[in-house]
Design an enzyme around this catalytic site. Structure first.
Site, short mmCIF file in Angstrom:
data_model
loop_
_atom_site.label_atom_id
_atom_site.label_comp_id
_atom_site.label_asym_id
_atom_site.label_seq_id
_atom_site.Cartn_x
_atom_site.Cartn_y
_atom_site.Cartn_z
N GLY A 145 28.54 10.03 3.76
CA GLY A 145 27.77 10.85 2.82
C GLY A 145 26.80 9.95 2.10
CB CYS A 146 23.72 10.64 0.28
SG CYS A 146 22.20 9.75 0.06
CD GLN A 147 25.47 10.43 -5.01
OE1 GLN A 147 26.06 9.48 -5.51
NE2 GLN A 147 24.31 10.84 -5.44
CB SER B 156 24.93 14.38 1.18
OG SER B 156 24.25 13.70 0.16
CG HIS C 182 20.91 4.70 -1.44
ND1 HIS C 182 19.70 5.35 -1.48
CD2 HIS C 182 21.68 5.36 -0.55
CE1 HIS C 182 19.74 6.36 -0.63
NE2 HIS C 182 20.91 6.41 -0.06
#
Ligand code: PLP
Lengths: 143, 411
Positions: free
Chosen positions: A54-56, A122, B367
């Site tokens: 996932g993005c997180q 995500s 990020h």
């Protein structure tokens, strides 16, 4: 096989547990405790093919068919994600694959956690639920 | 706290202009510390959006009728207003785009078309993905080389390494003015002069600077300056590419369509003049006009005071955060503003961000579209508080209390 409770009964049970909480922070306190208690999966099972990026946060999921019921174990690098995983596993573990494949996880919305399973979040959770269903379907096809 | 009361502008009055700041989330007063991602909008801009669609809506540059002419006049007035604010020489140098990303892609595609295999482009290690990927795609397409200037651990570009990378082969340097992840203010004026010494052009990614300081493109002497409207109190979907007129003149068009042409036949098409050459199709008319309103709004604000105020916020936040055990502030540049990024030992930024959110505090975790930078610091992401001039010391105090509570829960 272990006798499994009706999948909707477990969901109802979780919903009534969450009704006891007065505010969001109490809910999350509980999720964090669940996350800390979740048995982590063995380090050697944290392989690329079990990883849901996932993005997180990242999630690892291991699935197997044992005695006709699906057996899941999972882990995440974020503790709140782990807590939610704990709930998902409580609902889906030991259930028959055909039940998992077709079941609607209504409890997530009822306890106000749907944001964590939205496609834009995500954090790996939506991917994990999809993977759980996919693994159930795969084991159905193997039979 | 007392330092703020001496400021020549009144934060409380400014906040009055931003309705989004006066709301509760999860039953808590919203504290909005995600200004690096996007800014809230002042009443002036909100009213202008409503006014445009209720009274002015028409297509521009093509109608003889009243509404079309009025919309055209307003749109072009916005362009001129932005030109004046940036101190650009001519309004032909102000190209409306969709935003920073779109502006960079325009330059990569159009200016990029004039480059030859073997030419080099320089970026830095702290760039946003928007200022990395378009250049990588161009390099692949044209056989160019992408060079990356390294940074030190404080989060500053290594100037001697930059000088070593510069050569006759360098055709473009593209650098962020302020880092969205670290808050570093890069010495771009000096860097621009160095690039010009080898004959290279310079693009400034101004996505994080335009809302924090007065920009003078002629003083900087940059060749391109790009920014997004939504980060400077304007609407989403609109942005600006400033480019020096003679350079834009030489560059081929980016996209083809209506508005960008002079004459079309099936044999041959000639292109419109600047700035329309780069504005194919019906543009975001409401966006352009309302970005003009956002500029009208910031003209009413003393940006010298803004700089002092925002640095004070970032300094204060850093000082308090440093007292937390296990907390590391990422980015410690001597020249830094508006952004405080941090990571906590053994804790995931996602958990902290989620718990802050439930206490009404909006920060960004992850990020920040700067993955190579995260790799440099060997962390998966940070928690980032990014400030605007409407934020206050009291909000930082509330944020710190909420952070303390979150950490106790996660222990
Ligand atoms: C430094 C920097 N460059 C580029 C961008 C991209 O801006 P946009 O998404 O508005 O095109 C951002 C936005 O986060 C940014 O901070």
């Amino acid at each position: 096989m272990e006798t499994s409770m009706d999948i909707n009964k477990i969901q109802e049970e979780i919903i009534s547990e969450f009704e006891m909480f007065d505010d969001w922070m109490e809910k999350y306190e509980y999720l964090i405790e669940l996350g800390k208690d979740l048995p982590i999966i063995a380090e050697e099972l944290k392989t690329e093919d079990r990883l849901i990026e996932g993005c997180q946060s990242r999630v690892w999921l291991n699935a197997a068919l044992i005695d006709g019921g699906m057996s899941f174990s999972a882990d995440s690098d974020a503790i709140i994600t782990k807590g939610i995983i704990g709930l998902l596993i409580r609902v889906m573990n030991h259930q028959k694959p055909e039940i998992i494949a077709s079941n609607d996880l209504f409890f997530i919305k009822e306890i106000g956690l749907q944001e964590h399973l939205s496609p834009s979040r995500s954090n790996g959770l939506l991917g994990m639920v999809k993977r759980m269903k996919l693994e159930a379907i795969k084991s159905l096809n193997k039979k | 706290m007392s330092a703020l009361q001496n400021l020549p502008f009144n934060v409380r009055e400014i906040r009055e202009q931003f309705p989004a700041l006066r709301q509760q989330v999860y039953g808590k007063n919203l504290i909005y510390f995600d200004n690096g991602a996007t800014s809230q909008k002042p009443q002036l801009v909100l009213d202008a959006i409503n006014h445009y669609y209720s009274k002015e809506n028409a297509n521009i540059h093509r109608g003889v009728h009243y509404l079309s002419q009025r919309a055209t006049t307003e749109y072009e007035a916005a362009r001129t207003r932005i030109q004046k604010r940036l101190n650009a020489k001519s309004s032909n140098e102000i190209i409306f785009t969709k935003g920073t990303t779109d502006g960079i892609n325009l330059v990569a595609s159009s200016f990029g078309n004039m480059l030859q295999a073997g030419d080099e482009i320089i970026i830095s290690a702290m760039e946003h993905h928007s200022n990395i990927v378009p250049w990588q795609m161009l390099c692949e397409r044209k056989g160019l080389f992408l060079r990356v200037i390294p940074i030190n651990f404080e989060g500053e570009i290594l100037q001697d390494e930059y000088e070593k990378l510069l050569s006759k082969k360098t055709k473009l340097v593209a650098i962020t003015h302020i880092s969205n992840t670290l808050g570093t203010v890069n010495p771009i004026k000096e860097m621009i002069a160095k690039a010009h010494n080898v004959g290279a052009k310079f693009l400034v990614d101004g996505a994080q600077s335009i809302q924090h300081m007065s920009i003078d493109v002629r003083d900087l002497n940059c060749d391109f300056f790009v920014f997004s409207g939504h980060k400077v109190f304007g609407p989403t979907g609109i942005g600006v590419l400033y480019g020096k007129e003679d350079l834009l003149d030489q560059m081929p068009p980016y996209q083809g369509g209506g508005d960008m042409i002079a004459k079309v036949t099936f044999e041959r098409t000639t292109y419109n003049e600047l700035p329309y050459k780069f504005e194919a199709g019906t543009p975001h008319i409401a966006g352009g006009i309302c970005l003009g309103k956002a500029f009208e709004y910031i003209e009413s604000i003393d940006f010298k005071a803004v700089e002092v105020h925002e640095r004070a916020l970032a300094d204060y936040a850093s000082q308090v955060l440093e007292t937390f055990e296990g907390l590391t502030i990422i980015g410690d540049a001597k020249n830094k503003t508006s952004v405080v990024s941090f990571s906590l030992k053994d804790l995931h930024p996602f958990d902290i961000g989620t718990l802050l959110d439930k206490q009404g505090i909006a920060v960004r975790t992850g990020h920040h579209c700067t993955q190579p930078l995260m790799d440099f610091y060997k962390i998966p992401g940070t928690v980032r508080a990014s400030f605007a001039f409407y934020n206050t010391i009291e909000e930082i105090d509330a944020f710190v209390i909420a952070l303390e509570r979150s950490l106790n829960m996660l222990k």
